[in-house]
Design an enzyme around this catalytic site. Structure first.
Site, PDB file in Angstrom:
ATOM      1  CB  ALA A 252      -1.128   7.398   7.584  1.00 35.14           C
ATOM      2  CB  ALA A 253      -4.675   3.619   4.619  1.00 36.90           C
ATOM      3  N   GLY A 254      -6.011   4.825   7.233  1.00 36.50           N
ATOM      4  CA  GLY A 254      -7.220   5.125   8.016  1.00 36.50           C
ATOM      5  C   GLY A 254      -7.316   6.607   8.357  1.00 36.50           C
ATOM      6  CG  ASP A 255      -4.259   8.383  10.540  1.00 35.99           C
ATOM      7  OD1 ASP A 255      -5.102   8.033  11.384  1.00 35.99           O
ATOM      8  OD2 ASP A 255      -3.042   8.148  10.654  1.00 35.99           O
TER       9      ASP A 255
HETATM   10  O1  RIB Z   1      -2.156   5.822  11.795  1.00 33.86           O
HETATM   11  C1  RIB Z   1      -0.780   5.804  11.536  1.00 33.86           C
HETATM   12  C2  RIB Z   1      -0.038   6.482  12.642  1.00 33.86           C
HETATM   13  O2  RIB Z   1      -0.178   5.725  13.814  1.00 33.86           O
HETATM   14  C3  RIB Z   1       1.442   6.589  12.429  1.00 33.86           C
HETATM   15  O3  RIB Z   1       1.810   7.750  11.719  1.00 33.86           O
HETATM   16  C4  RIB Z   1       1.997   6.513  13.846  1.00 33.86           C
HETATM   17  O4  RIB Z   1       2.583   7.696  14.269  1.00 33.86           O
HETATM   18  C5  RIB Z   1       0.821   6.116  14.721  1.00 33.86           C
HETATM   19  O5  RIB Z   1       0.327   7.186  15.418  1.00 33.86           O
END
Ligand code: RIB
Length: 315
Positions: A252-255
């Site tokens: 999730a670092a990219g998120d």
């Molecule tokens: O970007 C990370 C996410 O990718 C995770 O939380 C997983 O659910 C996938 O969607």
């Protein structure tokens, strides 16, 4: 009036295992205890934006199971507005995540309710997007739904940020609706039609970003993990170095990066300051385990930004 950040995307429950390595075909490998963690690229971006002080709204779909209820609770706790998240009969999206000792991961997803998420005219209206707001989109819901949200955001005069993850070749029309396209190295290579291409330097990322801009997006940010990022728009191409940290889990670092970039843009920061803010937020997130539990608060990011000035390199 604060500018809103609307996310149209996925919600997944992450089923996380830590392992010494990725098993080979036919092998059985002992791993850590299984933990379930709220995730999904869309929900992660909404949760991170809210934690960083953004006015975040999530649009998506969960199933009527325990995972769905837990995902809604996690988003609500972060301060995200969830009235555009529907609950349908069936299974919530899940992701099976293997985290390796160096913090890198492998992710397998099962779409569940994300796979039938659609936005009709009233669903789009309910997003309440206004000129100057921001739409964050990714690719874990049907492409038609992402298209509809992006088109609607563009018509409303909102800033559109597309995270092309999981990567796949994309129609030119969608890329032309994109103000900021934000691939990581492997996603950039896939979008350029060269899946084997190694993008592991600022110069390599600068070339990729210039090529990607030719496909339609007004701006491109190539996320380079421990190296930081390269940003390209009509003002030129610049690199921003990352904060040196020890990565425990890069999930999730990219998120977090995308959410932080949006929060800073919505506050009126220019794209370079926004990219530095995003690098700082992502750096903190990789020092913690899991997707949504790893998301930093505003204070934590502001504190890290105080510790050192990072370089901006014109390419
Ligand atoms: O970007 C990370 C996410 O990718 C995770 O939380 C997983 O659910 C996938 O969607």
């Amino acid at each position: 009036m604060s500018r809103r950040i609307v996310v149209a995307g996925s919600l997944n429950m992450d089923l996380v295992l830590e392992a010494g390595r990725i098993p080979v075909p036919g092998e059985t490998l002992a791993c850590s205890e299984l933990v379930t963690v709220p995730g999904g690229k869309g929900a992660n971006q909404a949760c991170a934006a809210a934690r960083l002080g953004g006015a975040a709204r999530m649009a998506g779909q969960v199933g009527n199971d325990v995972f769905g209820a837990e995902l809604l609770r996690s988003l609500q706790l972060s301060g995200t507005e969830i009235s555009s998240v529907r609950t349908i009969a069936g299974a919530t999206g899940t992701a099976v995540i293997l985290v390796l000792p160096n913090g890198e991961n492998s992710i397998m997803i099962s779409a569940g309710a994300n796979g039938s998420f659609a936005l009709d005219a009233s669903g789009l209206e309910a997003l309440q997007l206004r000129a100057g707001d921001c739409l964050l989109a990714q690719l874990e819901i049907p492409l038609d739904t992402t298209f509809a949200a992006m088109r609607h955001a563009r018509e409303r005069g909102a800033v559109t940020i597309l995270d092309p993850a999981p990567a796949r070749p994309l129609p030119a029309e969608l890329l032309r609706l994109t103000d900021w396209l934000t691939p990581n190295q492997t996603e950039a290579a896939i979008l350029l039609g060269e899946p084997g291409l190694q993008i592991d330097s600022y110069d390599g990322a600068a070339t990729a970003a210039r090529e990607l801009r030719k496909l339609g997006p007004a701006g491109v940010i190539v996320k380079l993990g421990a190296l930081g990022c390269v940003i390209a728009n009509e003002a030129g191409v610049r690199a921003h170095s990352a904060w040196p940290v020890t990565a425990l889990d890069t999930t999730a670092a990219g998120d977090v990066f995308n959410a932080a970039f949006a929060v800073a843009l919505m506050e009126g920061q220019d794209e370079d300051r926004a990219a530095r803010f995003a690098c700082a937020a992502a750096a903190i997130s990789v020092t913690r385990r899991g997707a949504q539990p790893s998301m930093p608060t505003r204070q934590e990011v502001d504190d890290l930004l105080q510790t050192a000035t990072r370089e901006t390199i014109c390419l």
